[in-house]
Design a protein around this motif. Structure first.
Motif, mmCIF file in Angstrom:
data_model
loop_
_atom_site.group_PDB
_atom_site.id
_atom_site.type_symbol
_atom_site.label_atom_id
_atom_site.label_comp_id
_atom_site.label_asym_id
_atom_site.label_seq_id
_atom_site.Cartn_x
_atom_site.Cartn_y
_atom_site.Cartn_z
ATOM 1 N N ALA A 174 7.898 -32.887 -49.551
ATOM 2 C CA ALA A 174 6.708 -33.257 -48.770
ATOM 3 C C ALA A 174 6.919 -34.517 -47.939
ATOM 4 O O ALA A 174 6.090 -34.839 -47.084
ATOM 5 N N ASP A 175 8.008 -35.222 -48.184
ATOM 6 C CA ASP A 175 8.222 -36.531 -47.554
ATOM 7 C C ASP A 175 8.655 -36.366 -46.099
ATOM 8 O O ASP A 175 9.838 -36.162 -45.805
ATOM 9 N N ARG A 176 7.709 -36.458 -45.200
ATOM 10 C CA ARG A 176 7.974 -36.409 -43.761
ATOM 11 C C ARG A 176 6.760 -36.990 -43.045
ATOM 12 O O ARG A 176 5.660 -37.036 -43.612
ATOM 13 N N PRO A 177 6.926 -37.451 -41.812
ATOM 14 C CA PRO A 177 5.780 -38.004 -41.070
ATOM 15 C C PRO A 177 4.694 -36.961 -40.885
ATOM 16 O O PRO A 177 4.973 -35.757 -40.759
ATOM 17 N N ALA A 178 3.451 -37.419 -40.847
ATOM 18 C CA ALA A 178 2.324 -36.492 -40.677
ATOM 19 C C ALA A 178 2.411 -35.739 -39.353
ATOM 20 O O ALA A 178 1.958 -34.593 -39.253
ATOM 21 N N CYS A 179 3.003 -36.366 -38.340
ATOM 22 C CA CYS A 179 3.098 -35.711 -37.031
ATOM 23 C C CYS A 179 4.088 -34.546 -37.031
ATOM 24 O O CYS A 179 4.091 -33.728 -36.109
ATOM 25 N N ASP A 180 4.945 -34.453 -38.055
ATOM 26 C CA ASP A 180 5.941 -33.389 -38.108
ATOM 27 C C ASP A 180 5.484 -32.172 -38.905
ATOM 28 O O ASP A 180 6.219 -31.185 -38.992
ATOM 29 N N ARG A 181 4.316 -32.237 -39.501
ATOM 30 C CA ARG A 181 3.849 -31.092 -40.300
ATOM 31 C C ARG A 181 2.679 -30.405 -39.598
ATOM 32 O O ARG A 181 1.923 -31.052 -38.866
ATOM 33 N N PRO A 182 2.518 -29.119 -39.820
ATOM 34 C CA PRO A 182 1.415 -28.400 -39.181
ATOM 35 C C PRO A 182 0.063 -28.956 -39.632
ATOM 36 O O PRO A 182 -0.142 -29.186 -40.828
ATOM 37 N N PRO A 183 -0.863 -29.201 -38.724
ATOM 38 C CA PRO A 183 -2.167 -29.737 -39.102
ATOM 39 C C PRO A 183 -3.032 -28.647 -39.739
ATOM 40 O O PRO A 183 -2.765 -27.449 -39.586
ATOM 41 N N PRO A 184 -4.076 -29.042 -40.471
ATOM 42 C CA PRO A 184 -5.020 -28.057 -41.005
ATOM 43 C C PRO A 184 -5.690 -27.287 -39.866
ATOM 44 O O PRO A 184 -5.664 -27.725 -38.704
ATOM 45 N N PRO A 185 -6.292 -26.131 -40.154
ATOM 46 C CA PRO A 185 -6.964 -25.338 -39.107
ATOM 47 C C PRO A 185 -8.029 -26.151 -38.371
ATOM 48 O O PRO A 185 -8.737 -26.965 -38.971
ATOM 49 N N ASN A 186 -8.102 -25.944 -37.063
ATOM 50 C CA ASN A 186 -9.093 -26.617 -36.208
ATOM 51 C C ASN A 186 -8.970 -28.136 -36.248
ATOM 52 O O ASN A 186 -9.955 -28.857 -36.091
ATOM 53 N N THR A 187 -7.750 -28.613 -36.477
ATOM 54 C CA THR A 187 -7.505 -30.062 -36.529
ATOM 55 C C THR A 187 -6.334 -30.383 -35.608
ATOM 56 O O THR A 187 -5.298 -29.711 -35.666
ATOM 57 N N PRO A 188 -6.466 -31.381 -34.728
ATOM 58 C CA PRO A 188 -5.352 -31.725 -33.834
ATOM 59 C C PRO A 188 -4.177 -32.301 -34.614
ATOM 60 O O PRO A 188 -4.338 -32.850 -35.711
ATOM 61 N N THR A 189 -3.011 -32.190 -34.036
ATOM 62 C CA THR A 189 -1.811 -32.756 -34.660
ATOM 63 C C THR A 189 -1.921 -34.273 -34.736
ATOM 64 O O THR A 189 -2.397 -34.922 -33.809
ATOM 65 N N CYS A 190 -1.477 -34.810 -35.835
ATOM 66 C CA CYS A 190 -1.521 -36.269 -36.013
ATOM 67 C C CYS A 190 -0.523 -36.929 -35.054
ATOM 68 O O CYS A 190 0.656 -36.560 -35.030
ATOM 69 N N PRO A 191 -0.965 -37.901 -34.236
ATOM 70 C CA PRO A 191 -0.030 -38.567 -33.314
ATOM 71 C C PRO A 191 1.072 -39.306 -34.070
ATOM 72 O O PRO A 191 0.884 -39.727 -35.224
ATOM 73 N N ALA A 192 2.203 -39.451 -33.422
ATOM 74 C CA ALA A 192 3.315 -40.186 -34.022
ATOM 75 C C ALA A 192 2.937 -41.657 -34.211
ATOM 76 O O ALA A 192 2.116 -42.209 -33.481
ATOM 77 N N ASP A 193 3.577 -42.281 -35.209
ATOM 78 C CA ASP A 193 3.395 -43.715 -35.481
ATOM 79 C C ASP A 193 1.943 -44.068 -35.777
ATOM 80 O O ASP A 193 1.466 -45.153 -35.432
ATOM 81 N N THR A 194 1.229 -43.167 -36.425
ATOM 82 C CA THR A 194 -0.141 -43.449 -36.851
ATOM 83 C C THR A 194 -0.240 -43.204 -38.351
ATOM 84 O O THR A 194 0.623 -42.561 -38.959
ATOM 85 N N LEU A 195 -1.303 -43.715 -38.946
ATOM 86 C CA LEU A 195 -1.494 -43.603 -40.393
ATOM 87 C C LEU A 195 -1.728 -42.146 -40.781
ATOM 88 O O LEU A 195 -2.507 -41.433 -40.133
ATOM 89 N N ASP A 196 -1.056 -41.724 -41.831
ATOM 90 C CA ASP A 196 -1.249 -40.374 -42.357
ATOM 91 C C ASP A 196 -2.727 -40.206 -42.737
ATOM 92 O O ASP A 196 -3.284 -41.042 -43.440
#
Length: 239
Positions: free
Chosen positions: A192-214
């Motif tokens: 599970a250890d990877r940046p939030a921006c590299d994993r698929p977001p939940p349905p109807n949720t935008p992708t988490c921008p890079a360099d932001t808090l998970d």
């Protein structure tokens, strides 16, 4: 530690001066150790200091000693004003902690483990499990139970207190089932250890921008702040 140049100098000093003693060499090495920011050469073991028997319990079976030198607590008028507030807040903290742990407050003794369990929000376990399930391959995470997570947290604390690695857990009387729980959680964390921006977001949720808090960590921090507010802040007393 001494550099290559220092080592050559030490050998030359030994060859050119037959009267040099082992004490001179030890002094030379000791000076190099001190120069690197250490007061004394490394020893084979640690001795932990505590101010009371209760405080020493956190070090369990490790080498420890109670510091008997009394210290004088100095405070200015502002400290004097705040001291009454602190006393009330401590009483509130102990009351809320005992109620959370035992369901009632009968002035029970609060151990170091009790204090840690009290300070850790229950939601942390759920958010930890949620984070493990963000792995692409969820097979390992699905096998992790809340008991496994509790064992993992407990042994992580033990390893940090004892300055040991996972390979040393058996030497600390940790049973095989608990060590298996620790390894199970570590395996799921690795996936599970990877940046939030590299994993698929939940349905109807935008992708988490890079360099932001998970986002999961954001929920953890929000719950911790709420939990600490309940524990440490007293209405009409805390500033």
């Amino acid at each position: 530690m001494p550099s290559v140049t220092d080592s050559v100098h030490l050998d030359d000093m030994s060859d050119s001066d037959s009267n040099s003693s082992d004490g001179d060499k030890e002094a030379f090495i000791s000076d190099n150790v001190r120069r690197d920011g250490q007061d004394d050469p490394p020893s084979d073991s640690w001795t932990f200091q505590a101010s009371s028997d209760r405080g020493a319990k956190v070090f369990h079976g490790l080498s420890k000693r109670i510091v008997t030198n009394q210290f004088e607590l100095l405070y200015n008028p502002v400290d004097d004003y705040l001291l009454s507030k602190v006393n009330k807040e401590i009483g509130h903290l102990l009351h809320v902690g005992r109620v959370n742990l035992h369901g009632h407050d009968n002035s029970q003794e609060v151990t170091a483990l009790d204090a840690f369990a009290c300070a850790l929000p229950h939601s942390f376990l759920f958010f930890f499990k949620e984070w493990l399930m963000t792995a692409d391959n969820k097979d390992s995470a699905a096998l992790v139970t809340f008991d496994d997570i509790i064992e993992f947290v407990r042994y992580e604390v033990v390893m940090r207190i004892g300055h040991i690695s996972q390979a040393d857990l058996k030497d600390w009387d940790m049973n095989d089932n608990s060590i298996a729980s620790h390894e199970k959680v570590r395996s799921a964390m690795f996936k599970a250890d990877r940046p939030a921006c590299d994993r698929p977001p939940p349905p109807n949720t935008p992708t988490c921008p890079a360099d932001t808090l998970d986002p999961i960590m954001g929920k953890v921090l929000e719950d911790i702040n709420s939990h600490f507010q309940q524990l440490y802040f007293l209405t009409c007393v805390s500033v």
